[in-house]
Design a protein around this motif. Structure first.
Motif, PDB file in Angstrom:
ATOM      1  N   ASP A  61       0.844  -1.208   0.000  1.00 58.02           N
ATOM      2  CA  ASP A  61       0.000   0.000   0.000  1.00 58.02           C
ATOM      3  C   ASP A  61       0.875   1.253   0.000  1.00 58.02           C
ATOM      4  O   ASP A  61       0.594   2.219  -0.721  1.00 58.02           O
ATOM      5  CB  ASP A  61      -0.926   0.020   1.221  1.00 58.02           C
ATOM      6  CG  ASP A  61      -2.046  -0.998   1.132  1.00 58.02           C
ATOM      7  OD1 ASP A  61      -2.314  -1.519   0.028  1.00 58.02           O
ATOM      8  OD2 ASP A  61      -2.661  -1.272   2.190  1.00 58.02           O
ATOM      9  N   ARG A  65       1.019   4.182  -2.814  1.00 56.73           N
ATOM     10  CA  ARG A  65       0.856   5.611  -2.511  1.00 56.73           C
ATOM     11  C   ARG A  65       2.049   6.417  -3.003  1.00 56.73           C
ATOM     12  O   ARG A  65       1.894   7.503  -3.563  1.00 56.73           O
ATOM     13  CB  ARG A  65       0.671   5.826  -1.012  1.00 56.73           C
ATOM     14  CG  ARG A  65      -0.700   5.441  -0.501  1.00 56.73           C
ATOM     15  CD  ARG A  65      -0.941   5.969   0.906  1.00 56.73           C
ATOM     16  NE  ARG A  65       0.120   5.674   1.851  1.00 56.73           N
ATOM     17  CZ  ARG A  65       0.213   4.578   2.590  1.00 56.73           C
ATOM     18  NH1 ARG A  65      -0.707   3.646   2.496  1.00 56.73           N
ATOM     19  NH2 ARG A  65       1.208   4.413   3.436  1.00 56.73           N
ATOM     20  N   LYS A  69       1.575   9.191  -6.172  1.00 59.38           N
ATOM     21  CA  LYS A  69       1.386  10.499  -5.555  1.00 59.38           C
ATOM     22  C   LYS A  69       1.555  11.653  -6.538  1.00 59.38           C
ATOM     23  O   LYS A  69       0.792  12.604  -6.523  1.00 59.38           O
ATOM     24  CB  LYS A  69       2.355  10.681  -4.391  1.00 59.38           C
ATOM     25  CG  LYS A  69       2.101  11.946  -3.619  1.00 59.38           C
ATOM     26  CD  LYS A  69       2.898  11.985  -2.356  1.00 59.38           C
ATOM     27  CE  LYS A  69       2.484  13.202  -1.556  1.00 59.38           C
ATOM     28  NZ  LYS A  69       3.022  13.196  -0.240  1.00 59.38           N
ATOM     29  N   PRO A  76      -4.674   8.578  -4.050  1.00 63.08           N
ATOM     30  CA  PRO A  76      -4.860   7.199  -3.619  1.00 63.08           C
ATOM     31  C   PRO A  76      -5.819   7.138  -2.441  1.00 63.08           C
ATOM     32  O   PRO A  76      -5.973   8.112  -1.696  1.00 63.08           O
ATOM     33  CB  PRO A  76      -3.449   6.744  -3.220  1.00 63.08           C
ATOM     34  CG  PRO A  76      -2.699   8.000  -2.956  1.00 63.08           C
ATOM     35  CD  PRO A  76      -3.332   9.063  -3.802  1.00 63.08           C
TER      36      PRO A  76
END
Length: 82
Positions: A61, A65, A69, A76
Motif C-alpha cells: 500500500d 501511494r 502520488k 490514492p
C-alpha cells in the motif's frame, strides 16, 4: 527557516527519486516483497503468517501511494484501518 523546514527541503529530492523508482520498478519491488515474505514465513514455520501478510500488505500500500502520488491523477485511497 526552522530545523524541520530545512530537513524537509533537503529530503525532497530523495523523496522524488524514490517516487520515480517506485513508478519504474513497482512490479519488481512487489515481487521482492512477496519473496521476502515467503522466506520469513518459511523460516518461522508459519507461526507469524498473519503478521507477515499484514506487513507485506502495508508495504505494498505504501509503495502504491508513493508511486501514484505525483502522477496528477486521483489521490490514492486512505490506508485501511487495522
Amino acid at each position: 527557516m526552522g530545523f524541520l523546514d530545512n530537513l524537509k527541503a533537503k529530503l525532497a529530492p530523495a523523496k522524488e527519486k524514490a517516487a520515480d523508482l517506485a513508478q519504474q520498478h513497482g512490479g519488481k519491488i512487489e515481487q521482492g516483497l512477496d519473496k521476502a515474505a515467503q522466506a520469513v514465513d518459511s523460516k518461522t514455520k508459519g507461526k507469524y503468517s498473519n503478521q507477515i501478510q499484514s506487513g507485506t500488505g502495508k508495504a505494498k500500500d505504501a509503495l502504491d501511494r508513493l508511486s501514484t502520488k505525483d502522477d496528477g491523477g486521483t489521490p490514492p485511497p486512505p490506508p485501511k484501518a487495522s
